[in-house]
Write a protein that holds these residues in place. Sequence first.
Motif, PDB file in Angstrom:
ATOM      1  N   ARG A  84       0.832  -1.209   0.000  1.00 45.97           N
ATOM      2  CA  ARG A  84       0.000   0.000   0.000  1.00 45.97           C
ATOM      3  C   ARG A  84       0.867   1.260   0.000  1.00 45.97           C
ATOM      4  O   ARG A  84       0.565   2.230  -0.693  1.00 45.97           O
ATOM      5  CB  ARG A  84      -0.960  -0.001   1.172  1.00 45.97           C
ATOM      6  CG  ARG A  84      -2.045  -1.053   1.041  1.00 45.97           C
ATOM      7  CD  ARG A  84      -3.121  -0.887   2.101  1.00 45.97           C
ATOM      8  NE  ARG A  84      -4.062  -1.978   2.086  1.00 45.97           N
ATOM      9  CZ  ARG A  84      -5.043  -2.122   1.204  1.00 45.97           C
ATOM     10  NH1 ARG A  84      -5.192  -1.241   0.239  1.00 45.97           N
ATOM     11  NH2 ARG A  84      -5.871  -3.142   1.267  1.00 45.97           N
ATOM     12  N   LYS A  85       1.944   1.241   0.771  1.00 48.30           N
ATOM     13  CA  LYS A  85       2.842   2.402   0.798  1.00 48.30           C
ATOM     14  C   LYS A  85       3.479   2.607  -0.578  1.00 48.30           C
ATOM     15  O   LYS A  85       3.570   3.730  -1.067  1.00 48.30           O
ATOM     16  CB  LYS A  85       3.920   2.243   1.867  1.00 48.30           C
ATOM     17  CG  LYS A  85       4.891   3.426   1.903  1.00 48.30           C
ATOM     18  CD  LYS A  85       5.713   3.447   3.162  1.00 48.30           C
ATOM     19  CE  LYS A  85       6.754   4.520   3.214  1.00 48.30           C
ATOM     20  NZ  LYS A  85       6.401   5.838   2.770  1.00 48.30           N
ATOM     21  N   PHE A  86       3.913   1.519  -1.200  1.00 40.93           N
ATOM     22  CA  PHE A  86       4.495   1.609  -2.537  1.00 40.93           C
ATOM     23  C   PHE A  86       3.498   2.227  -3.512  1.00 40.93           C
ATOM     24  O   PHE A  86       3.829   3.151  -4.257  1.00 40.93           O
ATOM     25  CB  PHE A  86       4.929   0.218  -3.023  1.00 40.93           C
ATOM     26  CG  PHE A  86       5.482   0.222  -4.416  1.00 40.93           C
ATOM     27  CD1 PHE A  86       6.759   0.695  -4.669  1.00 40.93           C
ATOM     28  CD2 PHE A  86       4.719  -0.239  -5.487  1.00 40.93           C
ATOM     29  CE1 PHE A  86       7.281   0.711  -5.964  1.00 40.93           C
ATOM     30  CE2 PHE A  86       5.224  -0.236  -6.775  1.00 40.93           C
ATOM     31  CZ  PHE A  86       6.503   0.241  -7.012  1.00 40.93           C
ATOM     32  N   ALA A  87       2.268   1.731  -3.506  1.00 41.86           N
ATOM     33  CA  ALA A  87       1.239   2.276  -4.398  1.00 41.86           C
ATOM     34  C   ALA A  87       0.989   3.753  -4.104  1.00 41.86           C
ATOM     35  O   ALA A  87       0.846   4.566  -5.029  1.00 41.86           O
ATOM     36  CB  ALA A  87      -0.049   1.478  -4.266  1.00 41.86           C
ATOM     37  N   ASP A  88       0.963   4.126  -2.831  1.00 38.62           N
ATOM     38  CA  ASP A  88       0.758   5.528  -2.452  1.00 38.62           C
ATOM     39  C   ASP A  88       1.901   6.423  -2.905  1.00 38.62           C
ATOM     40  O   ASP A  88       1.697   7.582  -3.237  1.00 38.62           O
ATOM     41  CB  ASP A  88       0.577   5.661  -0.933  1.00 38.62           C
ATOM     42  CG  ASP A  88      -0.746   5.101  -0.438  1.00 38.62           C
ATOM     43  OD1 ASP A  88      -1.662   4.881  -1.259  1.00 38.62           O
ATOM     44  OD2 ASP A  88      -0.861   4.871   0.788  1.00 38.62           O
ATOM     45  N   VAL A  89       3.120   5.886  -2.925  1.00 36.88           N
ATOM     46  CA  VAL A  89       4.283   6.662  -3.354  1.00 36.88           C
ATOM     47  C   VAL A  89       4.310   6.794  -4.876  1.00 36.88           C
ATOM     48  O   VAL A  89       4.563   7.878  -5.411  1.00 36.88           O
ATOM     49  CB  VAL A  89       5.596   6.015  -2.844  1.00 36.88           C
ATOM     50  CG1 VAL A  89       6.813   6.604  -3.529  1.00 36.88           C
ATOM     51  CG2 VAL A  89       5.715   6.196  -1.330  1.00 36.88           C
ATOM     52  N   VAL A  90       4.054   5.720  -5.583  1.00 39.77           N
ATOM     53  CA  VAL A  90       4.192   5.698  -7.043  1.00 39.77           C
ATOM     54  C   VAL A  90       3.041   6.429  -7.751  1.00 39.77           C
ATOM     55  O   VAL A  90       3.268   7.112  -8.752  1.00 39.77           O
ATOM     56  CB  VAL A  90       4.300   4.234  -7.544  1.00 39.77           C
ATOM     57  CG1 VAL A  90       4.193   4.158  -9.051  1.00 39.77           C
ATOM     58  CG2 VAL A  90       5.604   3.622  -7.074  1.00 39.77           C
TER      59      VAL A  90
END
Length: 154
Positions: A84-90
């Motif tokens: 989820r953090k990766f998706a939020d960053v990208v």
Amino acid sequence: MTISLDNVDRQLLDWLQRDASLSLSDLAERVNLTTTPCWKRLKRLEESGILQKRVALLDPEALGLSFTAFVQIKTSNHSETWYRKFADVVTPFAEVMECYRMAGEYDYMLKVQVADMAAFDRFYKKLVNSIDGLTNVTSTFAMEPLKYTTALPL
């Protein structure tokens, strides 16, 4: 939710994929309907979620964005929190045109569109410094597009 599509629905969708700027009367004529039943079909396709958006496609080269990179990413962290953090960053990166969670050797793949190698390098540095847990980031660069379409096979 899936809905049943008949031949007229498929024709409407096919025409819209080719040219979303067609007027209601032009669409109706092309699928041999009057405007009211055509409009009702379009509303049903929109409400069902099949017809998500009507957009304009731009020429990246004409806008100075002819450099296409495919970025493959490996991570050692496969938790839902990290995902989820990766998706939020990208997601906010304007350069990222597409992002996929993958099966196989790499965990994620990004399609990145920028002006040139220098712009890609700035993007790359911003990406790798924005999230912890990346174990391998590999990029390949498109030399020439041989096929590009947004039209789904109906």
